[in-house]
Design an enzyme around this catalytic site. Structure first.
Site, short mmCIF file in Angstrom:
data_model
loop_
_atom_site.label_atom_id
_atom_site.label_comp_id
_atom_site.label_asym_id
_atom_site.label_seq_id
_atom_site.Cartn_x
_atom_site.Cartn_y
_atom_site.Cartn_z
N LEU A 156 28.93 35.40 39.22
CA LEU A 156 28.56 34.05 39.50
C LEU A 156 28.62 33.70 40.83
CD1 LEU A 156 31.76 33.43 40.93
CD2 LEU A 156 32.57 33.06 39.00
N LYS A 157 27.43 33.20 41.35
CA LYS A 157 27.80 32.81 42.88
C LYS A 157 28.29 31.22 43.06
CE LYS A 157 23.33 31.48 41.90
NZ LYS A 157 23.15 31.72 40.27
N ILE A 256 14.18 35.72 49.51
CA ILE A 256 13.74 36.45 50.41
C ILE A 256 13.49 34.93 51.67
CG2 ILE A 256 12.73 37.78 49.07
CD1 ILE A 256 9.61 35.59 49.31
N TYR A 257 14.40 34.70 51.55
CA TYR A 257 15.11 33.19 53.11
C TYR A 257 15.61 34.05 53.91
CZ TYR A 257 13.49 29.60 49.87
OH TYR A 257 13.32 28.84 48.81
N GLY A 259 17.16 34.31 57.32
CA GLY A 259 17.83 33.46 58.77
C GLY A 259 19.34 34.62 59.44
N CYS A 266 31.26 38.82 49.13
CA CYS A 266 31.06 40.17 48.13
C CYS A 266 29.70 40.83 49.10
CB CYS A 266 29.67 39.28 47.01
SG CYS A 266 31.29 38.44 46.32
N LYS A 327 27.61 29.89 53.17
CA LYS A 327 26.75 29.21 51.72
C LYS A 327 27.30 27.87 52.16
CE LYS A 327 27.12 31.55 47.49
NZ LYS A 327 26.26 31.65 46.43
N1 LIG Z 1 34.27 35.05 45.19
C1 LIG Z 1 32.99 35.42 44.69
O1 LIG Z 1 31.69 34.92 44.61
C2 LIG Z 1 32.24 37.28 43.49
C3 LIG Z 1 31.84 36.85 43.00
C4 LIG Z 1 31.83 37.80 42.03
C5 LIG Z 1 32.74 39.07 42.32
N2 LIG Z 1 33.32 39.13 42.82
C6 LIG Z 1 35.08 40.20 42.46
O2 LIG Z 1 35.88 39.82 42.13
C7 LIG Z 1 37.08 39.83 42.95
C8 LIG Z 1 37.88 38.42 42.96
O3 LIG Z 1 36.85 37.85 44.35
P1 LIG Z 1 37.74 36.70 44.27
O4 LIG Z 1 36.75 36.30 45.50
O5 LIG Z 1 37.85 35.46 43.43
O6 LIG Z 1 39.04 36.85 45.35
P2 LIG Z 1 40.15 35.58 45.89
O7 LIG Z 1 40.97 36.88 47.02
O8 LIG Z 1 39.11 34.63 46.48
O9 LIG Z 1 41.50 36.17 44.34
C9 LIG Z 1 41.77 37.07 44.65
C10 LIG Z 1 43.44 36.12 44.46
O10 LIG Z 1 43.80 37.10 43.81
C11 LIG Z 1 45.55 37.42 43.67
N3 LIG Z 1 46.06 39.06 43.60
C12 LIG Z 1 46.56 40.11 44.58
N4 LIG Z 1 47.24 40.42 43.85
C13 LIG Z 1 47.26 40.20 42.50
C14 LIG Z 1 48.26 41.16 41.52
N5 LIG Z 1 49.02 41.62 41.87
N6 LIG Z 1 48.27 39.68 40.55
C15 LIG Z 1 47.54 38.38 40.51
N7 LIG Z 1 47.60 37.87 41.35
C16 LIG Z 1 46.84 38.54 42.51
C17 LIG Z 1 45.69 37.03 45.14
O11 LIG Z 1 46.82 36.05 45.37
C18 LIG Z 1 44.58 35.93 44.82
O12 LIG Z 1 44.43 34.66 44.93
C19 LIG Z 1 36.58 40.86 43.82
O13 LIG Z 1 36.96 42.08 43.16
C20 LIG Z 1 35.02 40.30 44.45
O14 LIG Z 1 34.77 41.48 45.06
C21 LIG Z 1 34.09 38.10 43.85
#
Ligand SMILES: NC(=O)c1ccc[n+]([C@@H]2O[C@H](COP(=O)([O-])OP(=O)(O)OC[C@H]3O[C@@H](n4cnc5c(N)ncnc54)[C@H](O)[C@@H]3O)[C@@H](O)[C@H]2O)c1
Length: 447
Positions: A156-157, A256-257, A259, A266, A327
């Site tokens: 997801l984005k 391909i923007y 910036g 991520c 963003k």
């Molecule tokens: N943000 C994005 O756009 C996105 C997109 C795709 C994948 N990801 C991946 O998904 C994962 C999560 O990203 P995010 O942006 O949602 O992170 P985030 O930091 O917004 O949320 C992570 C949450 O996990 C909680 N947490 C930590 N330890 C925990 C535990 N032991 N039990 C329960 N909860 C716990 C934290 O308190 C926090 O609320 C990462 O690996 C990230 O790379 C993120």
């Protein structure tokens, strides 16, 4: 189906809400007590378009609930999704402590078959490590329970997360278990109605797919930024070059923007983590290292332009800044280009008057009462008494501003545009000096 989600951040909360929306019974668990309290009181801790109404309706329908109780969380779902953070460690590798903690908790409390579904972005081989951590806990309890571990990376984005989850381009499932495959088919059935979007593979390939996809996107951005920097030096206009390149269907217009650099939670960490994984396996990922190096430099480009314009002396200058989020349509400021610019400006003795449609609370949280930063209620307020305007985020509301007002409000009518939002000729008519990214002769100083 009963589903547990560990982590209620951008990925966990969106996943939980969307799965509840299609009928599953979802319990979201987080160790952050304040976050769970907020959610229980109907407040959404992050800004994500469309999320609030889905959370509200699914909570009201009794299909979505929140807890900090690990034992209750493990008991609830046959499927246990891991969506906790994997931030970069000091050496660039992914910090796996949160994923490992969840795996241990599951092993500690499970008392029947579970499928552990990893949605966090994790290094290749994590599936095996999660399995081993759960097995070790079960062994210490003298239990031999069956369980499966699946890799289901999330694509997801932020800013379009609900749409991306509801209408995914693909659903990657990495598993070696038929039983787990069947359960995941059932979970994701509602998202597959127009055509089957599920792609099954082994766990390691699924884990690598996520890093490879993000690294590819980051590569496209760094490539364009490199060509933009070259355009500037050659007197070419990157916006013309971009259109010319994008018209080739093998290249396409997406991503391909040029910036002032990519940010977010991520791309920076995933490119670094993959390069680190490569090093750990005796492979020097030269392309990934270059992508990262180009982006690091690109985040300083706006500052260099501002500094150059003011003859290298920014002491006491007031810079209006539009855009703090990494963003548009998010309040996320992790690794945002705005942060690099502000920190460069502060080091040079300038102060910043900033506005962002959604990230003001986040900026307040990060920089608290810093006296070199004034957070303004509107984009117009940010201009008052400022020497120049800089733009770091391409929010819609910045696209057609009142140029006359900008020209009259600024002490010096000059815009430093890190997202190439404007037509240079138009700005000339308003008497505004304009510096953008890679615009060659179309970048000018009218003063
Ligand atoms: N943000 C994005 O756009 C996105 C997109 C795709 C994948 N990801 C991946 O998904 C994962 C999560 O990203 P995010 O942006 O949602 O992170 P985030 O930091 O917004 O949320 C992570 C949450 O996990 C909680 N947490 C930590 N330890 C925990 C535990 N032991 N039990 C329960 N909860 C716990 C934290 O308190 C926090 O609320 C990462 O690996 C990230 O790379 C993120």
């Amino acid at each position: 189906m009963n589903i547990t989600i560990f982590g209620t951040g951008y990925v966990g909360l969106v996943t939980g809400a969307c799965l509840a929306d299609v009928g599953h019974h979802v319990l979201c668990m987080d160790v952050d007590q304040a976050k769970i309290e907020k959610l229980k009181n109907g407040q959404i801790p992050i800004f994500e378009p469309g999320l609030e109404s889905i959370v509200r309706s699914t909570v009201e329908a009794g299909r979505l609930s929140f807890t900090t109780d690990t034992k209750e969380a493990v008991k609830h779902g046959v499927l246990q999704f891991i969506a906790v953070g994997t931030p970069p460690d000091e050496d660039g590798s992914a910090d796996m402590q949160y994923v490992t903690a969840v795996a241990k908790s599951i092993g500690q409390y499970m008392d029947e078959y579970k499928v552990i579904v990893d949605k966090s972005t994790v290094p290749v081989g994590t599936g095996d490590r999660v399995k081993a951590a759960i097995r070790a806990q079960l062994d210490s309890r003298g239990l031999d329970l069956e369980f499966d571990v699946v890799s289901n990376p999330e694509f997801l984005k932020e800013g379009a997360a609900i749409d991306d989850f509801m209408k995914p381009d693909r659903i990657i499932i990495g598993t070696d278990s038929d039983k787990a495959s069947e359960l995941l088919r059932e979970v994701y059935y509602p998202f597959n109605r127009s055509h089957d979007r599920m792609i099954f593979m082994d766990i390691r390939s699924a884990e690598l797919t996520k890093y490879a996809a993000n690294s590819m996107l980051a590569t496209k951005i760094s490539f364009m930024n490199e060509i933009a920097n070259l355009s500037e030096r050659l007197g070419a206009d990157i916006e013309a070059v971009r259109r010319g390149m994008g018209s080739d269907p093998r290249i396409g217009y997406h991503f391909i923007y040029p910036g002032c650099g990519y940010g977010g939670s991520c791309f920076p960490k995933d490119v670094q983590a993959l390069a680190r994984t490569a090093r750990d396996h005796d492979y020097d990922a030269r392309l990934l290292n270059a992508v990262e190096a180009v982006n690091y430099a690109q985040k300083h480009v706006l500052f260099d332009k501002i500094s150059h314009h003011f003859g290298g002396n920014l002491n006491g200058k007031v810079i209006a800044l539009w855009g703090l989020a990494f963003k548009p349509n998010t309040d996320d400021m992790r690794e945002a280009s705005s942060r690099t610019l502000m920190e460069d400006l502060w080091k040079a003795g300038a102060v910043v008057q900033a506005f962002d449609p959604e990230a003001m609370n986040e900026a307040q949280r990060i920089y608290s009462e810093r006296k070199e930063l004034t957070l303004c209620g509107t984009k117009e307020q940010a201009l008052k008494g400022a020497d120049a305007l800089a733009i770091c985020t391409e929010w819609k509301e910045f696209r057609s501003p009142d140029f006359e007002l900008i020209a009259s409000a600024l002490k010096e009518p000059v815009i430093f545009d890190g997202r190439n939002l404007y037509e240079p000729d138009m700005l000339k008519r308003y008497g505004l000096a304009y510096y953008a990214i890679g615009r060659g002769k179309n970048q000018f100083n009218v003063a």
